[in-house]
Design a protein around this motif. Structure first.
Motif, PDB file in Angstrom:
ATOM      1  N   PRO A  41      47.428  43.172  50.648  1.00 49.03           N
ATOM      2  CA  PRO A  41      46.160  42.925  51.344  1.00 49.03           C
ATOM      3  C   PRO A  41      45.161  42.288  50.364  1.00 49.03           C
ATOM      4  CG  PRO A  41      46.920  45.179  51.723  1.00 49.03           C
ATOM      5  CD  PRO A  41      47.767  44.617  50.631  1.00 49.03           C
ATOM      6  N   GLU A  42      44.494  41.250  50.804  1.00 52.33           N
ATOM      7  CA  GLU A  42      43.621  40.510  49.894  1.00 52.33           C
ATOM      8  C   GLU A  42      42.545  41.388  49.269  1.00 52.33           C
ATOM      9  OE1 GLU A  42      40.862  36.490  49.714  1.00 52.33           O
ATOM     10  OE2 GLU A  42      41.910  36.991  51.556  1.00 52.33           O
ATOM     11  N   GLN A  43      41.953  42.269  50.052  1.00 51.10           N
ATOM     12  CA  GLN A  43      40.856  43.071  49.524  1.00 51.10           C
ATOM     13  C   GLN A  43      41.322  44.221  48.634  1.00 51.10           C
ATOM     14  OE1 GLN A  43      37.519  43.940  52.100  1.00 51.10           O
ATOM     15  NE2 GLN A  43      38.167  42.380  53.559  1.00 51.10           N
ATOM     16  N   MET A  44      42.645  44.405  48.524  1.00 53.95           N
ATOM     17  CA  MET A  44      43.177  45.451  47.659  1.00 53.95           C
ATOM     18  C   MET A  44      43.795  44.886  46.387  1.00 53.95           C
ATOM     19  SD  MET A  44      42.367  48.072  49.373  1.00 53.95           S
ATOM     20  CE  MET A  44      43.242  49.401  48.596  1.00 53.95           C
ATOM     21  N   ALA A  45      43.831  43.569  46.261  1.00 55.12           N
ATOM     22  CA  ALA A  45      44.471  42.922  45.120  1.00 55.12           C
ATOM     23  C   ALA A  45      43.422  42.403  44.140  1.00 55.12           C
ATOM     24  CB  ALA A  45      45.351  41.770  45.595  1.00 55.12           C
ATOM     25  N   ILE A  46      43.605  42.705  42.861  1.00 52.88           N
ATOM     26  CA  ILE A  46      42.708  42.213  41.815  1.00 52.88           C
ATOM     27  C   ILE A  46      43.388  41.056  41.095  1.00 52.88           C
ATOM     28  CG2 ILE A  46      41.355  42.805  39.774  1.00 52.88           C
ATOM     29  CD1 ILE A  46      41.645  45.754  40.590  1.00 52.88           C
ATOM     30  N   LEU A  47      42.806  39.872  41.195  1.00 52.17           N
ATOM     31  CA  LEU A  47      43.336  38.702  40.528  1.00 52.17           C
ATOM     32  C   LEU A  47      42.980  38.730  39.042  1.00 52.17           C
ATOM     33  CD1 LEU A  47      43.481  37.911  43.540  1.00 52.17           C
ATOM     34  CD2 LEU A  47      42.958  35.572  42.866  1.00 52.17           C
ATOM     35  N   PRO A  48      43.737  38.012  38.216  1.00 53.18           N
ATOM     36  CA  PRO A  48      43.409  37.961  36.786  1.00 53.18           C
ATOM     37  C   PRO A  48      41.960  37.531  36.564  1.00 53.18           C
ATOM     38  CG  PRO A  48      45.527  36.937  37.187  1.00 53.18           C
ATOM     39  CD  PRO A  48      44.931  37.221  38.538  1.00 53.18           C
ATOM     40  N   GLY A  49      41.243  38.306  35.774  1.00 51.86           N
ATOM     41  CA  GLY A  49      39.858  37.998  35.501  1.00 51.86           C
ATOM     42  C   GLY A  49      38.904  38.419  36.590  1.00 51.86           C
ATOM     43  N   GLY A  50      39.431  38.977  37.676  1.00 53.91           N
ATOM     44  CA  GLY A  50      38.596  39.357  38.809  1.00 53.91           C
ATOM     45  C   GLY A  50      38.188  40.816  38.752  1.00 53.91           C
ATOM     46  N   ARG A  51      37.436  41.219  39.746  1.00 56.15           N
ATOM     47  CA  ARG A  51      36.963  42.590  39.841  1.00 56.15           C
ATOM     48  C   ARG A  51      37.489  43.241  41.115  1.00 56.15           C
ATOM     49  NH1 ARG A  51      30.503  42.296  38.182  1.00 56.15           N
ATOM     50  NH2 ARG A  51      30.802  41.510  36.038  1.00 56.15           N
ATOM     51  N   ALA A  52      37.590  44.548  41.069  1.00 62.28           N
ATOM     52  CA  ALA A  52      38.049  45.293  42.238  1.00 62.28           C
ATOM     53  C   ALA A  52      36.970  45.322  43.306  1.00 62.28           C
ATOM     54  CB  ALA A  52      38.426  46.706  41.837  1.00 62.28           C
ATOM     55  N   SER A  53      37.363  45.076  44.550  1.00 61.58           N
ATOM     56  CA  SER A  53      36.430  45.179  45.666  1.00 61.58           C
ATOM     57  C   SER A  53      36.625  46.482  46.436  1.00 61.58           C
ATOM     58  CB  SER A  53      36.614  43.985  46.620  1.00 61.58           C
ATOM     59  OG  SER A  53      37.942  43.948  47.121  1.00 61.58           O
ATOM     60  N   HIS A  54      37.566  47.300  45.957  1.00 59.24           N
ATOM     61  CA  HIS A  54      37.871  48.580  46.608  1.00 59.24           C
ATOM     62  C   HIS A  54      38.301  49.559  45.523  1.00 59.24           C
ATOM     63  CE1 HIS A  54      39.989  51.569  49.061  1.00 59.24           C
ATOM     64  NE2 HIS A  54      39.391  51.052  50.121  1.00 59.24           N
ATOM     65  N   PRO A  55      37.909  50.825  45.600  1.00 54.82           N
ATOM     66  CA  PRO A  55      38.273  51.777  44.545  1.00 54.82           C
ATOM     67  C   PRO A  55      39.770  51.969  44.365  1.00 54.82           C
ATOM     68  CG  PRO A  55      37.256  52.902  46.434  1.00 54.82           C
ATOM     69  CD  PRO A  55      37.014  51.437  46.613  1.00 54.82           C
ATOM     70  N   ASP A  56      40.563  51.673  45.398  1.00 53.70           N
ATOM     71  CA  ASP A  56      42.017  51.826  45.301  1.00 53.70           C
ATOM     72  C   ASP A  56      42.731  50.494  45.052  1.00 53.70           C
ATOM     73  OD1 ASP A  56      41.885  54.565  45.749  1.00 53.70           O
ATOM     74  OD2 ASP A  56      41.954  54.312  47.928  1.00 53.70           O
ATOM     75  N   ALA A  57      41.972  49.458  44.747  1.00 52.25           N
ATOM     76  CA  ALA A  57      42.577  48.139  44.494  1.00 52.25           C
ATOM     77  C   ALA A  57      43.428  48.172  43.231  1.00 52.25           C
ATOM     78  CB  ALA A  57      41.487  47.082  44.376  1.00 52.25           C
ATOM     79  N   ALA A  58      44.367  47.238  43.129  1.00 52.32           N
ATOM     80  CA  ALA A  58      45.284  47.204  41.988  1.00 52.32           C
ATOM     81  C   ALA A  58      45.464  45.777  41.486  1.00 52.32           C
ATOM     82  CB  ALA A  58      46.638  47.791  42.389  1.00 52.32           C
ATOM     83  N   ASN A  59      45.737  45.660  40.198  1.00 53.39           N
ATOM     84  CA  ASN A  59      46.011  44.354  39.606  1.00 53.39           C
ATOM     85  C   ASN A  59      47.339  43.807  40.108  1.00 53.39           C
ATOM     86  OD1 ASN A  59      43.753  44.115  37.753  1.00 53.39           O
ATOM     87  ND2 ASN A  59      44.703  45.774  36.583  1.00 53.39           N
ATOM     88  N   LEU A  60      47.446  42.491  40.138  1.00 52.27           N
ATOM     89  CA  LEU A  60      48.714  41.859  40.458  1.00 52.27           C
ATOM     90  C   LEU A  60      49.649  41.943  39.254  1.00 52.27           C
ATOM     91  CD1 LEU A  60      47.506  38.673  42.384  1.00 52.27           C
ATOM     92  CD2 LEU A  60      48.270  40.870  43.332  1.00 52.27           C
ATOM     93  N   GLU A  61      50.934  42.044  39.535  1.00 53.17           N
ATOM     94  CA  GLU A  61      51.938  42.199  38.478  1.00 53.17           C
ATOM     95  C   GLU A  61      52.251  40.825  37.864  1.00 53.17           C
ATOM     96  OE1 GLU A  61      55.153  42.726  36.057  1.00 53.17           O
ATOM     97  OE2 GLU A  61      55.332  41.432  37.818  1.00 53.17           O
TER      98      GLU A  61
ATOM     99  N   VAL B 149      47.255  38.798  52.175  1.00 49.69           N
ATOM    100  CA  VAL B 149      47.187  38.834  53.631  1.00 49.69           C
ATOM    101  C   VAL B 149      45.913  39.551  54.070  1.00 49.69           C
ATOM    102  CG1 VAL B 149      49.703  38.821  53.757  1.00 49.69           C
ATOM    103  CG2 VAL B 149      48.495  40.997  53.827  1.00 49.69           C
ATOM    104  N   PRO B 150      45.477  39.290  55.303  1.00 48.31           N
ATOM    105  CA  PRO B 150      44.275  39.975  55.792  1.00 48.31           C
ATOM    106  C   PRO B 150      44.460  41.484  55.780  1.00 48.31           C
ATOM    107  CG  PRO B 150      44.891  38.160  57.245  1.00 48.31           C
ATOM    108  CD  PRO B 150      46.038  38.356  56.302  1.00 48.31           C
ATOM    109  N   GLY B 151      43.461  42.193  55.311  1.00 46.27           N
ATOM    110  CA  GLY B 151      43.566  43.646  55.315  1.00 46.27           C
ATOM    111  C   GLY B 151      42.681  44.292  54.274  1.00 46.27           C
ATOM    112  N   ARG B 152      42.298  45.535  54.574  1.00 50.78           N
ATOM    113  CA  ARG B 152      41.443  46.292  53.672  1.00 50.78           C
ATOM    114  C   ARG B 152      42.081  47.604  53.231  1.00 50.78           C
ATOM    115  NH1 ARG B 152      35.816  47.342  56.279  1.00 50.78           N
ATOM    116  NH2 ARG B 152      37.124  48.061  58.018  1.00 50.78           N
ATOM    117  N   TYR B 153      43.320  47.824  53.677  1.00 51.37           N
ATOM    118  CA  TYR B 153      43.980  49.086  53.360  1.00 51.37           C
ATOM    119  C   TYR B 153      45.423  48.816  52.951  1.00 51.37           C
ATOM    120  CZ  TYR B 153      40.050  50.792  56.129  1.00 51.37           C
ATOM    121  OH  TYR B 153      38.790  51.024  56.619  1.00 51.37           O
TER     122      TYR B 153
END
Length: 255
Positions: free
Chosen positions: A116-136, A145-149
């Motif tokens: 989900p786009e809002q759960m993924a942290i891109l390199p150099g980016g910031r989390a937009s959700h407390p449960d977001a995770a960095n990309l591998e 993909v569209p989504g917040r969860y």
């Protein structure tokens, strides 16, 4: 070194701190799946291995066993069979193990992460959700993909795997896993995809293995068992796991 993002509409490349570059596509809800694959340069149809689950509550010994499964079985088979691998793409749990296994085995197979786009942290980016995770960083492609969860990606993973295989065999391997893994399993079985449960890896995987043995403790397992698409192999039976995966993914092209 500062990571960077090279942006061009919804399709762009990201560069990780180690210099690795991956292609990314921001997918829209109504976007046709063949177009998603085309824009990522994934136009060649091929066998597809879907990996779902997690690595929660594993003992140190079992973590080592699961990690060995990726390095000695999953990554080499994907390479040998010319398959693509699809997973959730974040730098956590089994997705991290899959990426590291590709690197350790010097694999060249496409490794596609869908999140989900809002759960993924891109390199150099910031989390937009407390449960977001960095990309591998060892994945070659990402679809945001569209989504917040977490779980909003489950249907996309299943459908994109079908679009990419498109007549070639595909298989879902389920290891450990929590609540989202139930959704992953349901969506992939709903696509008619065989589901291989790694018994002994814990949590959802073990609940499903028990269900196959007639011990249904979760009603969600009943439909999965009834599909006839599910089988279980023990985590410590690496040779059998390899044989089952190889047999399914090397079967003849479907008519």
């Amino acid at each position: 070194m500062i990571s960077s993002v090279y942006k061009m509409e919804n399709r762009f490349d990201i560069q990780f701190e180690d210099g690795a570059v991956a292609a990314v596509l921001r997918a829209e809800a109504d976007r046709e799946l063949p177009l998603v694959l085309e824009q990522l340069g994934l136009v060649k149809k091929r066998p597809v291995l879907v990996v779902v689950g997690g690595a929660g509550k594993l003992s140190r010994e079992d973590q080592a066993q699961v990690r060995s499964l990726f390095v000695k079985v999953l990554a080499p088979l994907a390479e040998t069979l010319g398959a693509a691998v699809i997973d959730g793409g974040t730098d956590t749990g089994i997705m991290r193990m899959m990426g590291q296994a590709r690197r350790r085995t010097h694999g060249s197979f496409p490794l596609i992460g869908i999140a989900p786009e809002q759960m993924a942290i891109l390199p150099g980016g910031r989390a937009s959700h407390p449960d977001a995770a960095n990309l591998e960083p060892n994945h070659t492609h990402f679809v945001l993909v569209p989504g917040r969860y977490w779980g909003d990606e489950s249907a996309w993973i299943a459908r994109l795997a079908s679009a990419l295989s498109d007549g070639f065999p595909s298989l879902t391997v389920l290891i450990n896993g929590g609540e989202v893994t139930w959704s992953d399993a349901s969506h992939n079985v709903g696509q008619g995809r065989p589901l291989l449960v790694v018994a002994g890896s814990g949590r959802t995987a073990d609940a499903l293995a028990d269900a196959l043995a007639g011990k249904i403790t979760d009603e969600r397992a009943r439909k999965l068992v009834a599909s006839g698409l599910m089988q279980a192999v023990d985590l410590r039976s690496s040779e059998k796991l390899s044989c089952v995966i190889h047999k399914i993914l090397s079967s003849k092209i479907l008519s």
